[in-house]
Design a protein around this motif. Structure first.
Motif, PDB file in Angstrom:
ATOM      1  N   LEU A 205       0.852  -1.247   0.002  1.00  0.00           N
ATOM      2  CA  LEU A 205      -0.031   0.143   0.070  1.00  0.00           C
ATOM      3  C   LEU A 205       0.777   1.344  -0.182  1.00  0.00           C
ATOM      4  O   LEU A 205       0.243   2.469   0.138  1.00  0.00           O
ATOM      5  CB  LEU A 205      -0.876  -0.135   1.211  1.00  0.00           C
ATOM      6  CG  LEU A 205      -1.946  -0.914   1.098  1.00  0.00           C
ATOM      7  CD1 LEU A 205      -2.822  -1.204   2.433  1.00  0.00           C
ATOM      8  CD2 LEU A 205      -3.011  -0.609   0.123  1.00  0.00           C
ATOM      9  N   GLY A 206       1.989   1.043  -0.090  1.00  0.00           N
ATOM     10  CA  GLY A 206       2.777   2.174   0.041  1.00  0.00           C
ATOM     11  C   GLY A 206       3.197   2.993   1.313  1.00  0.00           C
ATOM     12  O   GLY A 206       3.538   4.172   1.180  1.00  0.00           O
ATOM     13  N   VAL A 207       3.271   2.370   2.273  1.00  0.00           N
ATOM     14  CA  VAL A 207       3.017   2.730   3.593  1.00  0.00           C
ATOM     15  C   VAL A 207       4.346   2.497   4.381  1.00  0.00           C
ATOM     16  O   VAL A 207       4.712   1.226   4.265  1.00  0.00           O
ATOM     17  CB  VAL A 207       1.823   2.233   4.734  1.00  0.00           C
ATOM     18  CG1 VAL A 207       1.904   2.796   5.958  1.00  0.00           C
ATOM     19  CG2 VAL A 207       0.542   2.719   3.939  1.00  0.00           C
ATOM     20  N   GLU A 208       5.183   3.417   4.732  1.00  0.00           N
ATOM     21  CA  GLU A 208       6.360   3.384   5.414  1.00  0.00           C
ATOM     22  C   GLU A 208       6.036   2.577   6.860  1.00  0.00           C
ATOM     23  O   GLU A 208       5.029   3.014   7.475  1.00  0.00           O
ATOM     24  CB  GLU A 208       7.102   4.658   5.671  1.00  0.00           C
ATOM     25  CG  GLU A 208       8.274   4.372   6.588  1.00  0.00           C
ATOM     26  CD  GLU A 208       9.156   5.757   6.932  1.00  0.00           C
ATOM     27  OE1 GLU A 208       9.934   5.666   7.433  1.00  0.00           O
ATOM     28  OE2 GLU A 208       8.777   6.840   6.345  1.00  0.00           O
ATOM     29  N   CYS A 209       6.686   1.512   7.246  1.00  0.00           N
ATOM     30  CA  CYS A 209       6.319   0.976   8.431  1.00  0.00           C
ATOM     31  C   CYS A 209       7.452   0.633   9.329  1.00  0.00           C
ATOM     32  O   CYS A 209       8.602   0.388   8.968  1.00  0.00           O
ATOM     33  CB  CYS A 209       6.133  -0.561   8.037  1.00  0.00           C
ATOM     34  SG  CYS A 209       5.606  -1.828   9.412  1.00  0.00           S
ATOM     35  N   VAL A 210       7.506   1.000  10.594  1.00  0.00           N
ATOM     36  CA  VAL A 210       8.186   0.852  11.532  1.00  0.00           C
ATOM     37  C   VAL A 210       7.948  -0.451  12.583  1.00  0.00           C
ATOM     38  O   VAL A 210       6.694  -0.454  12.919  1.00  0.00           O
ATOM     39  CB  VAL A 210       8.399   2.213  12.525  1.00  0.00           C
ATOM     40  CG1 VAL A 210       9.374   2.082  13.609  1.00  0.00           C
ATOM     41  CG2 VAL A 210       8.837   3.319  11.566  1.00  0.00           C
ATOM     42  N   LYS A 211       8.771  -1.249  12.440  1.00  0.00           N
ATOM     43  CA  LYS A 211       8.303  -2.408  13.019  1.00  0.00           C
ATOM     44  C   LYS A 211       8.560  -2.810  14.675  1.00  0.00           C
ATOM     45  O   LYS A 211       9.758  -2.248  15.203  1.00  0.00           O
ATOM     46  CB  LYS A 211       9.108  -3.744  12.388  1.00  0.00           C
ATOM     47  CG  LYS A 211       8.645  -3.861  11.068  1.00  0.00           C
ATOM     48  CD  LYS A 211       9.174  -5.065  10.432  1.00  0.00           C
ATOM     49  CE  LYS A 211       9.042  -5.230   9.053  1.00  0.00           C
ATOM     50  NZ  LYS A 211       9.716  -6.598   8.402  1.00  0.00           N
ATOM     51  N   LEU A 212       7.799  -3.038  15.657  1.00  0.00           N
ATOM     52  CA  LEU A 212       7.629  -2.986  16.898  1.00  0.00           C
ATOM     53  C   LEU A 212       7.334  -4.504  17.413  1.00  0.00           C
ATOM     54  O   LEU A 212       5.995  -4.803  17.095  1.00  0.00           O
ATOM     55  CB  LEU A 212       7.241  -2.069  17.611  1.00  0.00           C
ATOM     56  CG  LEU A 212       7.150  -2.125  19.056  1.00  0.00           C
ATOM     57  CD1 LEU A 212       8.646  -1.890  19.803  1.00  0.00           C
ATOM     58  CD2 LEU A 212       6.428  -1.333  19.737  1.00  0.00           C
ATOM     59  N   TYR A 213       8.355  -5.417  17.849  1.00  0.00           N
ATOM     60  CA  TYR A 213       7.845  -6.944  18.120  1.00  0.00           C
ATOM     61  C   TYR A 213       7.117  -7.410  16.870  1.00  0.00           C
ATOM     62  O   TYR A 213       5.840  -7.849  17.141  1.00  0.00           O
ATOM     63  CB  TYR A 213       6.594  -6.874  19.407  1.00  0.00           C
ATOM     64  CG  TYR A 213       7.363  -5.892  20.515  1.00  0.00           C
ATOM     65  CD1 TYR A 213       8.628  -5.880  20.875  1.00  0.00           C
ATOM     66  CD2 TYR A 213       6.541  -4.997  21.237  1.00  0.00           C
ATOM     67  CE1 TYR A 213       9.099  -5.370  21.976  1.00  0.00           C
ATOM     68  CE2 TYR A 213       6.894  -4.260  22.377  1.00  0.00           C
ATOM     69  CZ  TYR A 213       8.149  -4.505  22.821  1.00  0.00           C
ATOM     70  OH  TYR A 213       8.836  -3.723  23.681  1.00  0.00           O
ATOM     71  N   CYS A 214       7.760  -7.334  15.859  1.00  0.00           N
ATOM     72  CA  CYS A 214       7.271  -7.951  14.727  1.00  0.00           C
ATOM     73  C   CYS A 214       8.103  -9.454  14.300  1.00  0.00           C
ATOM     74  O   CYS A 214       7.908  -9.870  13.253  1.00  0.00           O
ATOM     75  CB  CYS A 214       7.271  -7.166  13.340  1.00  0.00           C
ATOM     76  SG  CYS A 214       6.314  -6.057  13.546  1.00  0.00           S
ATOM     77  N   GLU A 215       8.906 -10.014  15.315  1.00  0.00           N
ATOM     78  CA  GLU A 215       9.420 -11.054  15.202  1.00  0.00           C
ATOM     79  C   GLU A 215       8.493 -12.503  15.597  1.00  0.00           C
ATOM     80  O   GLU A 215       8.330 -12.485  16.857  1.00  0.00           O
ATOM     81  CB  GLU A 215      10.706 -11.239  15.890  1.00  0.00           C
ATOM     82  CG  GLU A 215      11.470 -12.527  15.567  1.00  0.00           C
ATOM     83  CD  GLU A 215      12.266 -12.607  14.343  1.00  0.00           C
ATOM     84  OE1 GLU A 215      12.343 -13.934  13.886  1.00  0.00           O
ATOM     85  OE2 GLU A 215      12.393 -11.650  13.617  1.00  0.00           O
ATOM     86  N   PRO A 216       8.178 -13.354  14.526  1.00  0.00           N
ATOM     87  CA  PRO A 216       7.147 -14.355  14.764  1.00  0.00           C
ATOM     88  C   PRO A 216       7.848 -15.451  15.724  1.00  0.00           C
ATOM     89  O   PRO A 216       7.879 -16.785  15.149  1.00  0.00           O
ATOM     90  CB  PRO A 216       6.621 -14.679  13.508  1.00  0.00           C
ATOM     91  CG  PRO A 216       7.822 -14.484  12.663  1.00  0.00           C
ATOM     92  CD  PRO A 216       8.407 -13.161  13.325  1.00  0.00           C
ATOM     93  N   ASN A 217       8.000 -15.249  16.924  1.00  0.00           N
ATOM     94  CA  ASN A 217       8.748 -16.172  17.717  1.00  0.00           C
ATOM     95  C   ASN A 217       7.927 -16.741  18.792  1.00  0.00           C
ATOM     96  O   ASN A 217       8.346 -17.564  19.842  1.00  0.00           O
ATOM     97  CB  ASN A 217      10.170 -15.675  18.444  1.00  0.00           C
ATOM     98  CG  ASN A 217       9.973 -14.497  19.144  1.00  0.00           C
ATOM     99  OD1 ASN A 217       9.014 -14.284  19.776  1.00  0.00           O
ATOM    100  ND2 ASN A 217      11.247 -13.781  19.048  1.00  0.00           N
ATOM    101  N   GLY A 218       6.953 -16.200  18.867  1.00  0.00           N
ATOM    102  CA  GLY A 218       5.907 -16.592  20.153  1.00  0.00           C
ATOM    103  C   GLY A 218       6.342 -16.247  21.540  1.00  0.00           C
ATOM    104  O   GLY A 218       5.464 -16.529  22.349  1.00  0.00           O
TER     105      GLY A 218
END
Length: 460
Positions: A205-218
């Motif tokens: 969608l062309g949105v700049e994304c800042v990731k926080l807690y996006c590591e899928p480790n459970g």
């Protein structure tokens, strides 16, 4: 520790004693009961079930048990692996499968897991079907396949991308307007599968994304229920990054909460309100939410000359009423958006895309958009249950005490006062009484809740 059996599935804590927790034996037993229910209600020789899971630590183990149990019943399994609840729901319809199982305990902490059960429409089982599954499990009435008739097992891994593609096709998702707005967003996905799919959607969608807690480790870095008290980290990061807003999803990505650019909560109740406002402005019609949801949806619906109705709590109840009233959008006040143009299930991807479209069209800031809606305040509380507490008796007493008010008893007890309401009900997913109130200020909403907590205690 606990094991909770309900019409919507089985949910419990990992480890411990059989029948008191979600042990491997309990997972196999309930998966077998669901498989037998499918076989009992189909004339097809070859059945296929879609299985997906969130990123919980126990997810792979439980998924393996479930998949192999279904194979043992002679049912074909398509394992889509790390996924989301709405992705599995869509996968059932895209593949014309006979059912689906999602391995997730939704907003519960990491020691919990669950089996959520779907029919061939990719929707949660209704009460009658759920009761039938429970009865099969209670009677241990399983017939497993002989060796030449075992089911097949196949892995497929591209369904989250298929889900994104389906969202981008929706008529009201204005991709060009969103790209033109050049939004910057912070995403907190509580280290589950949302950490993959939400940033991927935003990128398209062309949105700049800042990731926080996006590591899928459970390993959930905070309580995974997207409530204000659990979201201090993203609130601070939204302000620090000068982002337009923040996106929060729960582990299985069916609940969506938003954070305004100043770090304040948009309010998960208002996720549905905002998306409904946008949808109704383009496609006028009716809406549905559950009894524990804000009056703000009613107000917005009536502004667009639509009719609002309230169902019992539970996605299947909302969906049934949406179909009956031909609602164009609905959901639950916990941030669950149900948009029939996509599918009849709570879907954070759909919610994100609709909200971005709304924000792009409105040309308002996130905070200004929130301030444009009727201002209600909710207080969400709970009382832990013990086996000695007779909840039904308590609720009957409360209803009787307020019989001269507007009392609704289709799901617990809801009492509508002139400018506020309270809803008391036994949870379907935890051993608690939920106490939800709404009023015209936070102070009066909290005071109403405290008043009824004392009344409940006096009934125990």
């Amino acid at each position: 520790m606990a094991l909770i059996k309900s019409i919507s599935g089985i949910r419990g804590t990992i480890g411990g004693e059989v029948s008191n927790n979600l042990t491997p034996i309990d997972a196999v037993k309930f998966a077998a009961a669901y498989g037998m229910w499918l076989k009992n209600n189909s004339t097809k020789q070859n059945l296929t079930v879609i299985v997906g899971r969130d990123a919980r630590i126990s997810g792979k183990m439980v998924s393996s048990l479930v998949c192999n149990t279904l194979v043992g019943l002679g049912i074909n399994v398509t394992d889509i692996g790390l996924s989301t609840t709405p992705t599995v729901e869509l996968a059932v319809t895209l593949d014309a499968a006979d059912g689906g199982i999602i391995i997730t305990a939704s907003h519960n902490p990491k020691q919990w897991n669950a089996l959520k059960l779907l029919n061939n429409k990719g929707e949660f089982l209704n009460g009658e079907a759920g009761e039938a599954v429970l009865k099969i499990a209670e009677d241990d009435s399983y017939i497993f396949a002989e060796v030449d008739n075992l089911g097949t097992y196949n892995k497929k891994s591209n369904y989250m991308q298929k889900h994104i593609d389906e969202v981008l096709k929706l008529n009201l998702v204005d991709v060009e307007a969103i790209k033109k707005a050049k939004f910057k967003v912070v995403v907190d996905a509580v280290n589950s599968s949302g950490g993959i799919v939400i940033p991927a959607l935003l990128e398209e969608l062309g949105v700049e994304c800042v990731k926080l807690y996006c590591e899928p480790n459970g390993h959930f870095p905070h309580n995974p229920e997207p409530l204000k008290e659990h979201l201090t980290d993203i609130s601070e990061l939204v302000v620090k990054e000068k982002a337009d807003f923040g996106i929060v999803v729960d582990p299985d990505v069916d609940r969506l909460a938003l954070v305004s650019e100043d770090g304040s909560m948009f309010g998960e109740e208002y996720t549905l309100v905002a998306c409904a406002d946008y949808v109704l402005s383009k496609t006028p019609g009716n809406t549905v939410s559950n009894l524990s949801s804000s009056r703000a949806l009613r107000d917005v619906t009536e502004k667009h000359q639509g009719k609002y109705e309230a169902s019992a709590v539970g996605e299947v109840n909302v969906v049934e009423l949406m179909k009956a009233s031909n609602a164009v959008i609905g959901g639950e006040g916990n941030g669950g958006i149900i948009y029939p143009e996509s599918h009849y299930g709570r879907d954070s991807l759909v919610g994100v895309a609709l909200f971005l479209s709304h924000l792009a069209h409105s040309k308002m800031s996130c905070k200004a958009l929130r301030d444009s809606y009727p201002s209600y305040f909710m207080s969400k509380n709970k009382i832990e249950l013990t086996p000695q507490i007779n909840v039904d008796k308590i609720l009957e007493t409360i209803a009787s005490n307020y019989k001269n008010e507007d009392v609704i008893t289709i799901d617990g007890v809801k009492i509508n006062f002139a400018s506020e309401w309270i809803h008391l009900r036994k949870s379907n997913t935890e051993p608690i009484i939920r106490i939800y109130t709404e009023s015209t200020s936070q102070e009066t909403a909290d005071a109403l809740a405290l008043r009824f907590i004392e009344e409940i205690k006096n009934c125990i």
